[in-house]
Enzyme design. Structure first.
Site, PDB file in Angstrom:
ATOM      1  N   PRO A 115      36.850  27.860  29.578  1.00 22.71           N
ATOM      2  CA  PRO A 115      36.186  28.707  28.601  1.00 22.71           C
ATOM      3  C   PRO A 115      37.058  29.848  28.110  1.00 22.71           C
ATOM      4  CG  PRO A 115      35.391  29.156  30.829  1.00 22.71           C
ATOM      5  CD  PRO A 115      36.650  28.396  30.932  1.00 22.71           C
ATOM      6  N   GLU A 116      37.032  30.052  26.811  1.00 21.59           N
ATOM      7  CA  GLU A 116      37.635  31.234  26.225  1.00 21.59           C
ATOM      8  C   GLU A 116      36.486  32.129  25.768  1.00 21.59           C
ATOM      9  OE1 GLU A 116      40.871  30.333  23.509  1.00 21.59           O
ATOM     10  OE2 GLU A 116      41.121  28.359  24.386  1.00 21.59           O
TER      11      GLU A 116
END
Length: 285
Positions: A2-3
């Site tokens: 995840p960013e």
DNA sequence: AACTATACCTGCAAGC
DNA sequence: TGCTTGCAGGTATAGT
């Protein structure tokens, strides 16, 4: 995994299901994480306490409790947070479980164990915790003037610079490539060469692309899911990431791939030409 | 000080 | 069918 957009989507999904719930019990797995799981005594601050807020700082998720403690979660590459009925079968790689007062429990599952779970007690200095983190891309502090100043006299490739937490938080490997494509900047360009106009484009495109990705529910390359277990949709809108050899959506030339700071980086060599200094930086003796 | 390489993990796909 | 290799959304650290 995840960013910023994925963490933001997870936060927004957790918020209505966690706020006002009381944590009845906590359980941790025995496998070693990147940081040690919370000590047993930390349960004092968590068990029997009500959740008052769910927030994001950088790629951290903060769950604030009415004890004034905060559960701090980082998803690393493969972390997930999902709800399950209390007592249902525990999955492989479930490392933490928080039982709630509504018959559900929140579970932290992380295959690669690059994530972390911490309990921040009220006496701990919050500013100290995040002292090395730069601004969020949506903060006003993330502006062209700040970037010119921070990049001054430095040689790092602009892509590595955008992925540096101390400069700006939340931009990871996928979105760094996408932002630079939109900005027409070559990922290898040494940051010291970028002009204020270049930085303005990068600031604008960062905010544009990250908000679009949030609206699409994030990017799922292989295993990202939100708090309801659903995949994101932004992978269909990626213009260069993972598309080496495929035509550039702007000009049709084949997308190039290069390794920067150990990370795969994608760009169009026609639309994102290499930077050349306007003046010689050579000192005259 | 600035920059690069490596380590931390598991799982999967590709190549032999 | 195995076996080996390389690669994956992040980040802290040790080394040059």
């Amino acid at each position: 995994m995840p960013e910023l957009p994925e963490v933001e989507v997870i936060c927004r999904g957790l918020e209505p299901n966690l706020v006002a719930r009381t944590i009845i019990a906590v359980a941790f797995g025995s496998q070693k994480m990147r940081l040690p799981l919370p000590a047993h005594e930390s349960a004092l601050w968590v068990t029997g306490h009500k959740i008052v807020a769910v927030r994001r700082r950088a790629k951290f998720i903060l769950v604030d409790l009415d004890s004034a403690a905060t559960i701090l979660i980082h998803l690393g590459m493969t972390g997930r947070l999902n709800f399950f009925p209390t007592g249902s079968v525990v999955a492989k790689h479930d490392h933490a479980r928080w039982e709630l007062d509504n018959g559900l429990e929140l579970r932290f599952n992380d295959t690669r164990r690059f994530g972390s779970v911490q309990v921040i007690t009220p006496d701990q200095d919050r500013a100290e915790l995040f002292k090395d983190l730069g601004p969020d891309p949506f903060w006003s502090e993330f502006n062209a003037e700040y970037l010119v100043l921070t990049a001054k006299d430095r040689q790092v490739p602009v892509k590595s610079f955008l992925m540096d937490n101390r400069v700006v938080t939340g931009i990871g490997n996928i979105y760094a490539s996408e932002i630079l494509f939109s900005s027409g900047m070559n990922p290898t360009s040494p940051v010291g060469l970028l002009t204020i106009r270049d930085w303005r484009a990068i600031v604008t495109n960062s905010q544009l692309i990250l908000s679009e990705a949030i609206a699409c529910g994030g990017t799922t390359i292989s295993d990202y899911v939100n708090s309801r277990g659903e995949k994101g949709l932004f992978q269909t809108r990626l213009r260069v990431y993972g598309r080496a050899g495929q035509p550039c959506p702007n000009c049709g030339q084949a997308i190039s791939q290069v390794r920067l700071g150990g990370r795969a980086s994608f760009y169009c060599s026609a639309c994102q030409p290499v930077q050349h200094p306007k003046k010689s930086l050579k000192k005259t003796p």
